[in-house]
Each structure stands twice: as structure tokens, then as C-alpha cells.
Scaffold this active site. Structure first.
Site, PDB file in Angstrom:
ATOM      1  N   ASN A  27     -13.412  -2.797   2.065  1.00  0.00           N
ATOM      2  CA  ASN A  27     -12.389  -3.039   3.081  1.00  0.00           C
ATOM      3  C   ASN A  27     -12.731  -2.164   4.289  1.00  0.00           C
ATOM      4  OD1 ASN A  27     -10.105  -3.251   4.650  1.00  0.00           O
ATOM      5  ND2 ASN A  27      -8.731  -2.239   3.192  1.00  0.00           N
ATOM      6  N   GLY A  74      -7.497   6.850   1.107  1.00  0.00           N
ATOM      7  CA  GLY A  74      -8.027   7.646   2.211  1.00  0.00           C
ATOM      8  C   GLY A  74      -7.765   9.139   2.078  1.00  0.00           C
ATOM      9  N   LYS A  87     -11.390  -2.040   7.125  1.00  0.00           N
ATOM     10  CA  LYS A  87     -10.223  -1.670   7.953  1.00  0.00           C
ATOM     11  C   LYS A  87     -10.549  -1.893   9.435  1.00  0.00           C
ATOM     12  CE  LYS A  87      -8.611   1.215   4.259  1.00  0.00           C
ATOM     13  NZ  LYS A  87      -7.763   2.295   3.792  1.00  0.00           N
ATOM     14  N   HIS A 137      -1.712  -5.243   2.019  1.00  0.00           N
ATOM     15  CA  HIS A 137      -2.252  -3.878   1.963  1.00  0.00           C
ATOM     16  C   HIS A 137      -1.155  -2.896   2.370  1.00  0.00           C
ATOM     17  CE1 HIS A 137      -4.621  -0.330   2.877  1.00  0.00           C
ATOM     18  NE2 HIS A 137      -5.567  -0.855   2.119  1.00  0.00           N
ATOM     19  N   GLU A 156      -3.416  -0.312  -5.670  1.00  0.00           N
ATOM     20  CA  GLU A 156      -3.806   0.784  -4.777  1.00  0.00           C
ATOM     21  C   GLU A 156      -2.653   1.765  -4.602  1.00  0.00           C
ATOM     22  OE1 GLU A 156      -7.306  -0.411  -2.072  1.00  0.00           O
ATOM     23  OE2 GLU A 156      -5.458  -0.879  -1.032  1.00  0.00           O
ATOM     24  N   SER A 200      -9.717   5.832  -2.707  1.00  0.00           N
ATOM     25  CA  SER A 200     -10.736   6.883  -2.777  1.00  0.00           C
ATOM     26  C   SER A 200     -11.820   6.629  -3.837  1.00  0.00           C
ATOM     27  CB  SER A 200     -10.100   8.260  -2.977  1.00  0.00           C
ATOM     28  OG  SER A 200      -9.255   8.567  -1.877  1.00  0.00           O
ATOM     29  N   GLU A 218      -1.185  -0.441   4.238  1.00  0.00           N
ATOM     30  CA  GLU A 218      -1.155  -0.145   5.677  1.00  0.00           C
ATOM     31  C   GLU A 218      -0.414  -1.244   6.445  1.00  0.00           C
ATOM     32  OE1 GLU A 218      -5.380   0.581   6.007  1.00  0.00           O
ATOM     33  OE2 GLU A 218      -5.082   2.384   4.794  1.00  0.00           O
TER      34      GLU A 218
END
Ligand code: PGA
Length: 247
Positions: free
Chosen positions: A9, A172, A11, A94, A166, A212, A96
Site C-alpha cells: 500500500n 506506521g 499510500k 482503510h 490492521e 508495520s 486512514e
């Protein structure tokens, strides 16, 4: 036997020019049949990535789309546009997008339905915050996310959905869930799918772990029984991704 799927991904990273450079570095060594390898790039990079990946087994996806077929939705991109540009997969829900762009369960359900309707293969993300993890209510929360997302999705569509677990606290942050923590939730998600559909759907659906993942921890995490690969953010932008693919 479920085939593992390892997806990078990207991003909001990589211009079209940088896309060419990164794919040139990664593509030969990621060109394998043993796992499904997927580059999930920004929409504007799809056309470039498609050209660069021609002749390889690497699959292409993008990170978002809008559920309507077409029309007055300034700034949005449709499933048809993505497919025509050469991508097959799309990430939906996701954390985010849920957090920063306020996408709620209803929107995510509409996107999951639309992805199947228009022929895009979805990777549906779910996962809890640190607060819910510490409270101990994370499973009930994830169950709610899954049930809501799959509302109106039939058996055949469910089998052709990839789920990515996730945990937000692992994205991250460099703080990965342990392989046992990841397995516990992926197995739990499989049980939720079994309750919603049946055992054959639960056995066939692919469930990834994300948060991660790197070349050092991929092997241990991906070796777990209910974990069918990973959704990789930061490490997918580096040559490290090759080692994750060949974990
Ligand atoms: P990360 O991101 O690997 O950088 O933690 C994973 C993701 O958000 O998909």
C-alpha cells in the site's frame, strides 16, 4: 489451500516518475507465482504502473474509489475508470480513510457492494484503536465492522473479498502486533465470516495482517494458520518489499 496475497500500500507516495523508478527496482524480484503480489498505488499512478508491470505477474490496485457509477462527484474516481486504467483491486475502509476522511461503516458497505457490482476486487480493512485494544473490547468492535461491511454481499462475492486486519496502533508505528495477537484476530474474523455465511466461505476467504510488517517479521506473521499474507505500507516503498514477498 488459500494462496497468500502480499500487497504494498503505497499510500500518498510516489509521483508517476517515481513510480517508474520504484517499479524498475522491484519488478523482476517480485515477479513470482508463489504468492499473489500486488502494488496498490495512488490513482494517478495507475496508468504508469500498468505500463511498467506489463508482462509480469504482479497485480495492480488503487486505494480508493467512489461507489456511484458516474456523475457529478467532483474529485472522485469510479470503479470503471480504475479498471479501464488497468487496476484490478481496490482498498476499502482503510483506517486512514475512516479516521482522516470520516468514512463510516455505511459508506464502506456501499463501496464494498459497488466494488463487486462493477468488477473491482476489494481489500476490506478493519481494525481497532489502541483504546479499544486496552479496554479489551476490540473483538466486538471488529465483528461490528465486518457485519456492517458485508451487509448485502452474497456468498460468491464474500469469497472474492480480501480482508485486511490492521490494528490502528500498529500502522506506521513500528509496533507490530505479535504473530499470536494477529492470528487471534484473523481467526476470529474467519469465525465471524463462518457465522455470516458458512464454513466453505470462511475457509476460502483470504485474511491479511497489516501494521508495520517488514522483512524481519513477515515470515513469522505469514506462517500463522489464519493469516494469508499482508498489507504492507512503509516497507513496500523500499527494496525490503522483495524480502517480504519471498518471506
Ligand atoms: P505500515 O502500513 O506497514 O506502514 O504500518 C500498513 C497499512 O496502513 O496498510
Amino acid at each position: 489451500m488459500r494462496k497468500k496475497i502480499v500487497a504494498g500500500n503505497w499510500k500518498m507516495n510516489m509521483t508517476p516518475t517515481e513510480t517508474k523508478e520504484l517499479i524498475a527496482k522491484l519488478k523482476d524480484k517480485c515477479n513470482t507465482d508463489e504468492v499473489d503480489v500486488l502494488f496498490v498505488v495512488p490513482s494517478i499512478d495507475v496508468t504508469t504502473a500498468y505500463e511498467c508491470l506489463k508482462g509480469t505477474k504482479i497485480k495492480l490496485g488503487t486505494q480508493n474509489f467512489y461507489f456511484e457509477e458516474k456523475g457529478a462527484y467532483t474529485g472522485e474516481i469510479s470503479a470503471k475508470m480504475i479498471i479501464d486504467a488497468g487496476a484490478e483491486y481496490v482498498i476499502i475502509g482503510h483506517s486512514e480513510r475512516r479516521g482522516i476522511f470520516k468514512e463510516d461503516d455505511e459508506m464502506i458497505n456501499k463501496k464494498l457492494i459497488a466494488s463487486h457490482k462493477f468488477g473491482l476486487k476489494p481489500i476490506l480493512c478493519c481494525g481497532e484503536s489502541l483504546e479499544l485494544r486496552e479496554k479489551g473490547t476490540y473483538k466486538a468492535f471488529i465483528e461490528g465492522q465486518i457485519k456492517s461491511a458485508f451487509n448485502g454481499i452474497d456468498k460468491n462475492q464474500a469469497v472474492n473479498t480480501v480482508i485486511a486486519y490492521e490494528p490502528i496502533w500498529a500502522i506506521g508505528t513500528g509496533k507490530t502486533a505479535t504473530s499470536d495477537e494477529a492470528e487471534e484476530v484473523c481467526k476470529f474474523i474467519r469465525d465471524v465470516i463462518k457465522a455470516l455465511y458458512d464454513e466453505s466461505v470462511a475457509n476460502a476467504i483470504r485474511i491479511q495482517y497489516g501494521g508495520s510488517v517488514n522483512a524481519g517479521n513477515a515470515k513469522e506473521i505469514f506462517s500463522k494458520e489464519d493469516i494469508d499474507g499482508g498489507l504492507v505500507g512503509g516497507a513496500s516503498l523500499k527494496e525490503d518489499f522483495i524480502n517480504i514477498v519471498h518471506y
